[in-house]
Design a protein around this motif. Sequence first.
Motif, PDB file in Angstrom:
ATOM      1  N   SER A  81      15.803  -7.669   9.068  1.00 12.59           N
ATOM      2  CA  SER A  81      14.787  -8.112  10.027  1.00 12.59           C
ATOM      3  C   SER A  81      14.101  -6.923  10.690  1.00 12.59           C
ATOM      4  CB  SER A  81      15.400  -9.027  11.082  1.00 12.59           C
ATOM      5  OG  SER A  81      16.355  -8.338  11.839  1.00 12.59           O
ATOM      6  N   SER A  82      14.636  -5.725  10.498  1.00 13.88           N
ATOM      7  CA  SER A  82      13.991  -4.528  11.042  1.00 13.88           C
ATOM      8  C   SER A  82      12.992  -3.909  10.054  1.00 13.88           C
ATOM      9  CB  SER A  82      15.043  -3.489  11.437  1.00 13.88           C
ATOM     10  OG  SER A  82      15.763  -3.065  10.299  1.00 13.88           O
ATOM     11  N   ALA A  83      12.864  -4.487   8.864  1.00  8.99           N
ATOM     12  CA  ALA A  83      11.913  -3.987   7.870  1.00  8.99           C
ATOM     13  C   ALA A  83      10.486  -4.150   8.395  1.00  8.99           C
ATOM     14  CB  ALA A  83      12.076  -4.731   6.553  1.00  8.99           C
ATOM     15  N   THR A  84       9.599  -3.278   7.945  1.00 12.85           N
ATOM     16  CA  THR A  84       8.193  -3.383   8.340  1.00 12.85           C
ATOM     17  C   THR A  84       7.456  -4.310   7.392  1.00 12.85           C
ATOM     18  OG1 THR A  84       7.396  -1.569   6.958  1.00 12.85           O
ATOM     19  CG2 THR A  84       8.231  -1.001   9.178  1.00 12.85           C
ATOM     20  N   GLU A  85       6.281  -4.741   7.839  1.00 12.63           N
ATOM     21  CA  GLU A  85       5.477  -5.613   6.984  1.00 12.63           C
ATOM     22  C   GLU A  85       5.054  -4.908   5.701  1.00 12.63           C
ATOM     23  OE1 GLU A  85       2.184  -3.640   9.405  1.00 12.63           O
ATOM     24  OE2 GLU A  85       4.247  -4.213   9.761  1.00 12.63           O
ATOM     25  N   VAL A  86       4.843  -3.606   5.761  1.00 10.80           N
ATOM     26  CA  VAL A  86       4.456  -2.852   4.568  1.00 10.80           C
ATOM     27  C   VAL A  86       5.604  -2.836   3.553  1.00 10.80           C
ATOM     28  CG1 VAL A  86       3.793  -0.555   3.713  1.00 10.80           C
ATOM     29  CG2 VAL A  86       2.756  -1.453   5.808  1.00 10.80           C
ATOM     30  N   GLU A  87       6.827  -2.616   4.043  1.00 11.72           N
ATOM     31  CA  GLU A  87       7.996  -2.616   3.153  1.00 11.72           C
ATOM     32  C   GLU A  87       8.178  -3.984   2.500  1.00 11.72           C
ATOM     33  OE1 GLU A  87      10.882   0.563   5.486  1.00 11.72           O
ATOM     34  OE2 GLU A  87      10.795  -1.507   6.200  1.00 11.72           O
ATOM     35  N   VAL A  88       8.066  -5.038   3.298  1.00  9.76           N
ATOM     36  CA  VAL A  88       8.277  -6.390   2.781  1.00  9.76           C
ATOM     37  C   VAL A  88       7.169  -6.768   1.796  1.00  9.76           C
ATOM     38  CG1 VAL A  88       8.461  -8.825   3.402  1.00  9.76           C
ATOM     39  CG2 VAL A  88       9.590  -7.107   4.802  1.00  9.76           C
ATOM     40  N   ALA A  89       5.926  -6.457   2.142  1.00 11.31           N
ATOM     41  CA  ALA A  89       4.809  -6.766   1.242  1.00 11.31           C
ATOM     42  C   ALA A  89       4.990  -6.043  -0.095  1.00 11.31           C
ATOM     43  CB  ALA A  89       3.481  -6.393   1.884  1.00 11.31           C
ATOM     44  N   GLY A  90       5.467  -4.793  -0.052  1.00 11.43           N
ATOM     45  CA  GLY A  90       5.714  -4.044  -1.289  1.00 11.43           C
ATOM     46  C   GLY A  90       6.795  -4.684  -2.143  1.00 11.43           C
ATOM     47  N   LEU A  91       7.879  -5.128  -1.515  1.00 12.11           N
ATOM     48  CA  LEU A  91       8.953  -5.804  -2.260  1.00 12.11           C
ATOM     49  C   LEU A  91       8.452  -7.116  -2.873  1.00 12.11           C
ATOM     50  CD1 LEU A  91      12.038  -5.251   0.049  1.00 12.11           C
ATOM     51  CD2 LEU A  91      11.747  -4.411  -2.292  1.00 12.11           C
ATOM     52  N   MET A  92       7.675  -7.861  -2.104  1.00 12.15           N
ATOM     53  CA  MET A  92       7.135  -9.123  -2.614  1.00 12.15           C
ATOM     54  C   MET A  92       6.236  -8.866  -3.822  1.00 12.15           C
ATOM     55  SD  MET A  92       6.269 -11.283   0.806  1.00 12.15           S
ATOM     56  CE  MET A  92       7.563 -12.061   1.768  1.00 12.15           C
ATOM     57  N   ARG A  93       5.391  -7.843  -3.718  1.00  8.76           N
ATOM     58  CA  ARG A  93       4.499  -7.494  -4.828  1.00  8.76           C
ATOM     59  C   ARG A  93       5.316  -7.058  -6.056  1.00  8.76           C
ATOM     60  NH1 ARG A  93       2.339  -2.979  -2.937  1.00  8.76           N
ATOM     61  NH2 ARG A  93       4.000  -1.885  -3.999  1.00  8.76           N
ATOM     62  N   ASP A  94       6.267  -6.176  -5.844  1.00 16.09           N
ATOM     63  CA  ASP A  94       7.046  -5.631  -6.959  1.00 16.09           C
ATOM     64  C   ASP A  94       7.900  -6.687  -7.656  1.00 16.09           C
ATOM     65  OD1 ASP A  94       5.931  -3.214  -6.262  1.00 16.09           O
ATOM     66  OD2 ASP A  94       7.767  -2.405  -5.355  1.00 16.09           O
ATOM     67  N   HIS A  95       8.323  -7.708  -6.912  1.00 11.67           N
ATOM     68  CA  HIS A  95       9.201  -8.739  -7.475  1.00 11.67           C
ATOM     69  C   HIS A  95       8.477 -10.062  -7.704  1.00 11.67           C
ATOM     70  CE1 HIS A  95      12.898  -6.394  -7.262  1.00 11.67           C
ATOM     71  NE2 HIS A  95      12.341  -5.839  -6.206  1.00 11.67           N
ATOM     72  N   THR A  96       7.157 -10.039  -7.573  1.00  4.78           N
ATOM     73  CA  THR A  96       6.315 -11.213  -7.810  1.00  4.78           C
ATOM     74  C   THR A  96       6.871 -12.455  -7.112  1.00  4.78           C
ATOM     75  OG1 THR A  96       5.991 -10.265 -10.022  1.00  4.78           O
ATOM     76  CG2 THR A  96       4.933 -12.370  -9.565  1.00  4.78           C
ATOM     77  N   THR A  97       7.006 -12.346  -5.806  1.00  8.85           N
ATOM     78  CA  THR A  97       7.493 -13.470  -5.017  1.00  8.85           C
ATOM     79  C   THR A  97       6.753 -13.505  -3.690  1.00  8.85           C
ATOM     80  OG1 THR A  97       9.449 -14.604  -4.174  1.00  8.85           O
ATOM     81  CG2 THR A  97       9.409 -12.194  -3.931  1.00  8.85           C
ATOM     82  N   ARG A  98       6.720 -14.663  -3.084  1.00 10.65           N
ATOM     83  CA  ARG A  98       6.088 -14.810  -1.774  1.00 10.65           C
ATOM     84  C   ARG A  98       7.110 -15.109  -0.682  1.00 10.65           C
ATOM     85  NH1 ARG A  98       2.605 -19.133  -4.060  1.00 10.65           N
ATOM     86  NH2 ARG A  98       1.643 -18.047  -5.774  1.00 10.65           N
ATOM     87  N   HIS A  99       8.391 -15.096  -1.040  1.00  7.71           N
ATOM     88  CA  HIS A  99       9.459 -15.410  -0.084  1.00  7.71           C
ATOM     89  C   HIS A  99      10.651 -14.490  -0.326  1.00  7.71           C
ATOM     90  CE1 HIS A  99       7.153 -19.110  -0.672  1.00  7.71           C
ATOM     91  NE2 HIS A  99       7.428 -19.356   0.586  1.00  7.71           N
ATOM     92  N   LEU A 100      11.251 -14.021   0.772  1.00  9.11           N
ATOM     93  CA  LEU A 100      12.466 -13.207   0.673  1.00  9.11           C
ATOM     94  C   LEU A 100      13.452 -13.651   1.749  1.00  9.11           C
ATOM     95  CD1 LEU A 100      10.991  -9.613   0.208  1.00  9.11           C
ATOM     96  CD2 LEU A 100      12.141 -10.990  -1.532  1.00  9.11           C
TER      97      LEU A 100
END
Length: 139
Positions: A81-100
């Motif tokens: 929950s301390s991750a930034t929006e940039v980190e999360v958006a990058g993970l979503m993009r890299d893993h082709t998902t819209r939910h984590l």
Amino acid sequence: MASIHKHVTREMVSLEATAPIREAARLMSERKIGSVAVRDGGRIVGLVTERDLVATVLARGADANHPMREAMRQGLPRVSSSATEVEVAGLMRDHTTRHLLVEEGGQVVGVVSMRDIIQLMLDEKQFLIEQLQTYIDGR
């Protein structure tokens, strides 16, 4: 950059891994949500998303009565929950998902969606605009 902490949905909708895929689709439609958490023995082990249902059930012609664990994608990362929006958006993009799934102290505490991340980014931009406007106006 702000953390996603305030944008985590902590009241997740979940079903047992043995529940039929059809039940996940019904819940998503009924509650207008894009994912359902998968429980196994009381522990959250993953997510089934709308995209997973399309890929698993519709595209492959699978039976909607198969258990949810068959629709759940493996290997999706979890975020703090301390991750930034940039980190999360990058993970979503890299893993082709819209939910984590979001973890705190090794426990799943919620889910974050692409919609949540976009809202966080918009909120930050609005804050910056207001700060600049105050500076320009000399208040």
